[in-house]
Design an enzyme around this catalytic site. Structure first.
Site, short mmCIF file in Angstrom:
data_model
loop_
_atom_site.label_atom_id
_atom_site.label_comp_id
_atom_site.label_asym_id
_atom_site.label_seq_id
_atom_site.Cartn_x
_atom_site.Cartn_y
_atom_site.Cartn_z
N ASP A 54 0.69 -1.49 0.00
CA ASP A 54 0.00 -0.13 0.08
C ASP A 54 1.39 1.33 -0.05
O ASP A 54 0.55 2.44 0.15
CB ASP A 54 -0.98 -0.14 1.25
N ARG A 65 1.06 6.55 -0.08
CA ARG A 65 -0.33 6.01 0.70
C ARG A 65 -1.35 5.50 0.39
O ARG A 65 -1.99 6.38 0.11
CB ARG A 65 -0.21 6.67 2.10
N ASP A 70 -5.48 -1.23 3.97
CA ASP A 70 -4.21 -1.74 4.22
C ASP A 70 -3.76 -2.35 4.37
O ASP A 70 -4.70 -3.92 4.20
CB ASP A 70 -4.78 -1.32 5.68
N THR A 71 -2.79 -2.65 3.63
CA THR A 71 -1.80 -4.28 3.44
C THR A 71 -1.39 -4.59 4.68
O THR A 71 -0.41 -4.18 5.39
CB THR A 71 -1.87 -4.17 1.48
N GLU A 73 1.82 -6.00 6.67
CA GLU A 73 3.15 -5.45 6.65
C GLU A 73 4.02 -6.30 6.76
O GLU A 73 3.80 -7.87 6.30
CB GLU A 73 3.51 -4.66 8.06
N ARG A 117 3.36 10.43 4.26
CA ARG A 117 2.87 10.57 2.42
C ARG A 117 1.41 11.05 2.11
O ARG A 117 0.65 11.72 2.50
CB ARG A 117 2.55 8.41 3.27
#
Length: 181
Positions: A54, A65, A70-71, A73, A117
């Site tokens: 992401d 971003r 939300d991918t 980590e 970001r």
């Protein structure tokens, strides 16, 4: 020591303490303050590299971003690589490669995240990366942020499709695991 001298000395100490507190607070604030980012226009931009599923880095050095997703980590310091994180990163790399390294960015109401970001929707022609990651089960939709209701519906619908199909993070499978694991 005269009374007047001690009163003046007290005032000097008091001002020194006040000045020290102000300086400490200023240092603390500046170390936590995210520097202002150069304005980034909507439109086509060249990607230097995919940081993770992401997050992208442009050739200009600016970080992008993906808004609303939300991918898992993969590169967070002192944090283990999460299941489906490498697959999300590979998906994003493939998306950027298919766009010959040049994507179109559009923005919602919030333009920057807490880390400085740029928050963006990333497009290859009429295909939205944010939505495709969610649809593939490689990201969760994050609907609690300020961006358009239309985009929120797209991401929510894609998440429901992935969940119903048991894809990626919505599956019982652990990527890379074999039957003997």
């Amino acid at each position: 020591m005269s009374r007047r001298y001690s009163r003046n000395l007290f005032r000097v100490y008091w001002w020194v303490v006040v000045l020290a507190v102000v300086l400490v607070l200023r240092v603390l604030y500046s170390s936590q303050h995210v520097p202002a980012q150069e304005a980034l226009a909507e439109g086509r931009h060249r990607v230097a590299r995919v940081v993770d599923g992401d997050t992208l880095k442009l050739v200009t050095g600016q970080r992008i971003r993906l808004q609303g997703v939300d991918t898992p980590e993969t590169v967070r310091p002192d944090y283990p690589v999460e299941p489906w994180g490498p697959e999300a990163t590979a998906f994003t790399k493939q998306f950027v490669d298919q766009a010959d390294g040049e994507v179109t960015l559009t923005f919602g109401t919030e333009r920057l995240d807490a880390y400085g970001r740029h928050l963006a929707f990333v497009w290859r022609d009429d295909v939205l990366l944010n939505e495709e990651l969610v649809r593939a089960g490689l990201a969760r939709a994050r609907l609690g942020y300020r961006y358009s209701g239309t985009m929120k519906r797209r991401l929510a619908d894609a998440q429901e499709e992935a969940r119903a199909a048991g894809l990626g993070i919505w599956s019982d499978a652990i990527p890379g695991a074999t039957a003997s694991d």
